[in-house]
Design a protein around this motif. Structure first.
Motif, short mmCIF file in Angstrom:
data_model
loop_
_atom_site.label_atom_id
_atom_site.label_comp_id
_atom_site.label_asym_id
_atom_site.label_seq_id
_atom_site.Cartn_x
_atom_site.Cartn_y
_atom_site.Cartn_z
N ARG A 267 -14.81 -17.65 15.42
CA ARG A 267 -15.00 -16.33 16.03
C ARG A 267 -14.40 -15.23 15.15
O ARG A 267 -15.03 -14.21 14.87
CB ARG A 267 -14.37 -16.29 17.42
CG ARG A 267 -14.54 -14.96 18.14
CD ARG A 267 -13.95 -15.01 19.56
NE ARG A 267 -14.21 -13.78 20.27
CZ ARG A 267 -13.47 -12.67 20.17
NH1 ARG A 267 -12.40 -12.67 19.38
NH2 ARG A 267 -13.78 -11.58 20.85
N ALA A 268 -13.15 -15.47 14.72
CA ALA A 268 -12.49 -14.49 13.87
C ALA A 268 -13.22 -14.29 12.56
O ALA A 268 -13.34 -13.17 12.04
CB ALA A 268 -11.04 -14.92 13.62
N CYS A 269 -13.75 -15.38 12.00
CA CYS A 269 -14.50 -15.31 10.75
C CYS A 269 -15.77 -14.47 10.95
O CYS A 269 -16.07 -13.58 10.14
CB CYS A 269 -14.85 -16.73 10.30
SG CYS A 269 -15.79 -16.80 8.76
N ARG A 270 -16.50 -14.74 12.02
CA ARG A 270 -17.74 -14.00 12.29
C ARG A 270 -17.48 -12.51 12.46
O ARG A 270 -18.16 -11.67 11.88
CB ARG A 270 -18.42 -14.56 13.53
CG ARG A 270 -19.69 -13.79 13.95
CD ARG A 270 -20.31 -14.40 15.19
NE ARG A 270 -19.43 -14.33 16.37
CZ ARG A 270 -19.31 -13.24 17.13
NH1 ARG A 270 -19.99 -12.13 16.85
NH2 ARG A 270 -18.52 -13.25 18.19
N LEU A 271 -16.45 -12.19 13.23
CA LEU A 271 -16.15 -10.78 13.49
C LEU A 271 -15.68 -10.06 12.23
O LEU A 271 -16.04 -8.89 11.99
CB LEU A 271 -15.08 -10.67 14.58
CG LEU A 271 -15.51 -11.12 15.99
CD1 LEU A 271 -14.33 -11.04 16.94
CD2 LEU A 271 -16.68 -10.27 16.49
N ALA A 272 -14.88 -10.75 11.40
CA ALA A 272 -14.37 -10.13 10.18
C ALA A 272 -15.49 -9.80 9.20
O ALA A 272 -15.53 -8.70 8.62
CB ALA A 272 -13.35 -11.05 9.51
N PHE A 273 -16.43 -10.73 9.03
CA PHE A 273 -17.57 -10.45 8.15
C PHE A 273 -18.45 -9.34 8.73
O PHE A 273 -18.96 -8.48 8.00
CB PHE A 273 -18.40 -11.72 7.93
CG PHE A 273 -17.89 -12.59 6.82
CD1 PHE A 273 -17.97 -12.17 5.50
CD2 PHE A 273 -17.34 -13.84 7.08
CE1 PHE A 273 -17.50 -12.97 4.46
CE2 PHE A 273 -16.86 -14.64 6.06
CZ PHE A 273 -16.95 -14.21 4.74
N PRO B 261 -10.85 -3.90 6.10
CA PRO B 261 -9.44 -4.05 6.50
C PRO B 261 -8.52 -4.13 5.30
O PRO B 261 -8.97 -4.16 4.15
CB PRO B 261 -9.46 -5.36 7.29
CG PRO B 261 -10.54 -6.16 6.62
CD PRO B 261 -11.60 -5.16 6.21
N ALA B 262 -7.23 -4.18 5.56
CA ALA B 262 -6.24 -4.30 4.48
C ALA B 262 -6.46 -5.58 3.69
O ALA B 262 -6.35 -5.60 2.46
CB ALA B 262 -4.83 -4.25 5.06
N LEU B 263 -6.77 -6.67 4.38
CA LEU B 263 -7.07 -7.94 3.71
C LEU B 263 -8.56 -8.24 3.90
O LEU B 263 -8.99 -8.66 4.98
CB LEU B 263 -6.22 -9.07 4.29
CG LEU B 263 -6.41 -10.46 3.64
CD1 LEU B 263 -6.09 -10.41 2.15
CD2 LEU B 263 -5.55 -11.51 4.34
N SER B 264 -9.34 -7.99 2.87
CA SER B 264 -10.79 -8.15 2.94
C SER B 264 -11.17 -9.62 3.00
O SER B 264 -10.79 -10.40 2.12
CB SER B 264 -11.45 -7.50 1.72
OG SER B 264 -12.80 -7.91 1.59
N ILE B 265 -11.93 -10.00 4.01
CA ILE B 265 -12.38 -11.40 4.09
C ILE B 265 -13.43 -11.69 3.03
O ILE B 265 -13.56 -12.82 2.57
CB ILE B 265 -12.90 -11.74 5.51
CG1 ILE B 265 -13.01 -13.27 5.65
CG2 ILE B 265 -14.26 -11.06 5.77
CD1 ILE B 265 -13.26 -13.73 7.07
N VAL B 266 -14.17 -10.65 2.61
CA VAL B 266 -15.15 -10.83 1.54
C VAL B 266 -14.43 -11.15 0.23
O VAL B 266 -14.81 -12.07 -0.52
CB VAL B 266 -16.04 -9.58 1.39
CG1 VAL B 266 -16.94 -9.71 0.16
CG2 VAL B 266 -16.89 -9.38 2.64
#
Length: 286
Positions: A40-46, A55-60
């Motif tokens: 869930r967190a992964c989907r929302l972050a992307f 965000p401060a820490l880019s998941i990309v």
């Protein structure tokens, strides 16, 4: 859940130890980049970054570094395998065939036909005593042995234009440069510097004395240790770059050598042995 992406080599050679030390130098990046999110967190972050909410820490960015470290780990493992296997093949060539290229090709042809079958009609003779009723027809014709030559057999270990993956000579120091800098500057993540950067002050570190008591480590001792580690890390990355330079040099030698002359194979064998032993005096920066 898998929490480590840098696979250490299990071989016991100086080259394997060098690669493992390099990988150990990336352990902080490994910890930072390895995914620990829920789906869930992964989907929302992307989705947030796709909408332009960075965000401060880019998941990309994190995903890119994770992919790059995975490729790096695979690349060093495959490069080591190619160096080791090419050296073993040449050792066998000189030990078992005394450097006779025709004898090697004939033996290699027989091995391939026995193992995989196939070949041309002229490669087989009727033989009622053979398991399938056919026996291999021996030949010393260079034209019929060409596809079983040592040069062709070595080709699977060296870089080519249509390659997929890492081979000897595929990548050079520039391709690893960003990660090599991280290995060289590992002490930037030393506890003393990290605490100072986050808290703005020197947090005392402790060690046990001979009586088993915890005593503070003097800052001067911490700095001295960091300097020694910096020197060791600089030497480690210098050897690492020299190995990559040697691999590119050998790939060029393989491409330009005369396939029917023994001297080229002697040079390859010697240089591959030097790579495994990390004797890099002939290659930059040594």
């Amino acid at each position: 859940m898998r929490f480590h992406i840098l696979e250490k080599l299990t071989a016991d050679t100086p080259l394997a130890h060098l690669f493992n030390a390099y990988l150990s130098g990336l352990s902080t990046l490994d910890i930072v980049c390895t995914p620990r999110e829920s789906m869930r967190a992964c989907r929302l972050a992307f989705a947030e970054e796709a909408r332009g909410e960075v965000p401060a820490l880019s998941i990309v960015g994190q995903a890119q570094r994770y992919y790059e470290l995975t490729v790096l780990s695979n690349a060093l493992g495959n490069l080591y395998w190619c160096v080791e296997q090419a050296h073993e093949l040449l050792t066998e060539f000189f030990d078992e065939h005394d450097g006779d290229l025709l004898a090697y090709a004939a033996a290699n042809r027989r091995h391939h036909l026995n193992e995989f079958g196939g070949g041309e009609d002229a490669d087989w003779l009727p033989d009622p005593a053979a398991p399938e009723g056919w026996a291999i027809a021996d030949t010393t014709d260079p034209a019929r042995l060409a596809e079983y030559s040592l040069h062709r057999e070595l080709g699977r270990f060296f870089a080519t234009e249509d390659e997929h993956g890492e081979y000897i000579g595929t990548s050079g120091p520039i391709d690893f440069h960003r990660f090599t800098l991280a290995v060289e500057h590992q002490t930037d993540f030393a506890p003393r510097k990290m605490f100072a950067a986050v808290g703005g002050y020197e947090m005392p570190l402790y060690r046990q004395n001979e009586a088993g008591q915890l005593v503070p480590i003097p800052v001067i001792d911490q700095i001295e240790q960091e300097i020694n580690e910096d020197v060791a890390n600089e030497r480690l990355t210098a050897y690492f770059n020299a190995v990559l330079n040697a691999g590119q040099h050998l790939a060029g030698l393989y491409t330009t050598m005369l396939p029917d002359e023994r001297r080229g194979y002697e040079l390859l064998h010697e240089c591959l042995g030097n790579m495994l032993a990390v004797r890099m005096e002939a290659y930059p920066p040594f």
